[in-house]
Design a protein around this motif. Structure first.
Motif, PDB file in Angstrom:
ATOM      1  N   GLU A 172      40.304  42.271  34.910  1.00  0.00           N
ATOM      2  CA  GLU A 172      40.680  40.949  35.039  1.00  0.00           C
ATOM      3  C   GLU A 172      40.706  40.235  36.318  1.00  0.00           C
ATOM      4  O   GLU A 172      39.889  39.320  36.490  1.00  0.00           O
ATOM      5  N   SER A 173      41.702  40.809  37.022  1.00  0.00           N
ATOM      6  CA  SER A 173      41.965  40.054  38.370  1.00  0.00           C
ATOM      7  C   SER A 173      40.629  40.318  39.302  1.00  0.00           C
ATOM      8  O   SER A 173      40.569  39.119  39.865  1.00  0.00           O
ATOM      9  N   THR A 176      38.146  37.817  38.013  1.00  0.00           N
ATOM     10  CA  THR A 176      38.292  36.328  38.381  1.00  0.00           C
ATOM     11  C   THR A 176      38.320  36.057  39.424  1.00  0.00           C
ATOM     12  O   THR A 176      37.941  34.831  39.683  1.00  0.00           O
ATOM     13  N   THR A 177      38.561  36.767  40.408  1.00  0.00           N
ATOM     14  CA  THR A 177      38.656  36.410  41.891  1.00  0.00           C
ATOM     15  C   THR A 177      37.078  36.492  42.484  1.00  0.00           C
ATOM     16  O   THR A 177      36.849  35.414  43.113  1.00  0.00           O
ATOM     17  N   ASP A 182      36.296  33.640  32.999  1.00  0.00           N
ATOM     18  CA  ASP A 182      37.736  33.648  32.510  1.00  0.00           C
ATOM     19  C   ASP A 182      37.696  34.566  31.541  1.00  0.00           C
ATOM     20  O   ASP A 182      36.941  34.803  30.493  1.00  0.00           O
TER      21      ASP A 182
END
Length: 204
Positions: A172-173, A176-177, A182
């Motif tokens: 997820e991180s 998202t970056t 989202d």
């Protein structure tokens, strides 16, 4: 909008400046070709004139030579150039446009015509600026796509991924970056069944 006026005749130069400043433009003046070129060498980037109104025949560097230099110097290729000339022949005008001028005004110039031609240049400058911004955005988007399409190491146990700095982080991180994604969290049907079996198996 910043405009450079380069004209060796003081009267003509003053008339050009008054006409342009009355219309609200920021005008920089040069008395000859050498001074005009120094303006571009000194004011680079966002401070450089976006439109240049150049006399064809000037002491030092002639306006036609400044056209050539601007279009072969990185950072100045998009300067919109209007030649001011007493030469009205088709061959002369063709020569000037081929050297890099975008437009021309003949002497003695008509203030209404000058305004119209400068406003065309202003629209062209804004369009070029907008296109340059869009190209930058597209290049950035393509870089993201290429990065996401590449081989992405992922841990077969914890499902973390290895980023460009060789650190492991949550999926997820990472996404998202590196994208506009989202995450919302839910449980898939298979995991739901597994969880329910584990709950049922718990001692009461």
């Amino acid at each position: 909008m910043k405009i450079l006026v380069a004209e060796d005749d003081a009267v003509t130069r003053r008339m050009l400046v008054v006409t342009l400043e009355r219309l609200g433009w920021d005008v920089i003046t040069a008395e000859d070709g050498n001074a005009a070129w120094r303006v571009f060498e000194t004011l680079k980037g966002r401070d450089a004139p976006e439109i240049a109104v150049l006399d064809w025949m000037m002491p030092g560097i002639e306006g036609i030579e400044i056209c050539r230099r601007l279009h072969t110097t990185p950072g100045f290729e998009l300067v919109y150039i209007i030649l001011v000339t007493s030469r009205g022949g088709k061959e002369d005008l063709s020569y000037g446009l081929a050297a890099g001028a975008n437009d021309y005004v003949t002497k003695p110039f008509d203030p209404v015509e000058l305004e119209a031609r400068v406003r065309v240049g202003q629209r062209m400058v804004k369009l070029q600026r907008s296109l340059a911004t869009r190209v930058t955005e597209v290049e950035a988007a393509l870089a993201h796509v290429q990065r996401l399409q590449g081989l992405l190491p992922i841990c077969s146990y914890c499902k973390k991924v290895r980023n460009e700095a060789n650190y492991w982080e949550q999926v997820e991180s990472y996404f998202t970056t590196h994208s506009d994604l989202d995450f919302t969290h839910s449980i898939c049907p298979q995991c739901t069944e597994k969880m329910l079996r584990e709950v049922d198996a718990l001692p009461v």
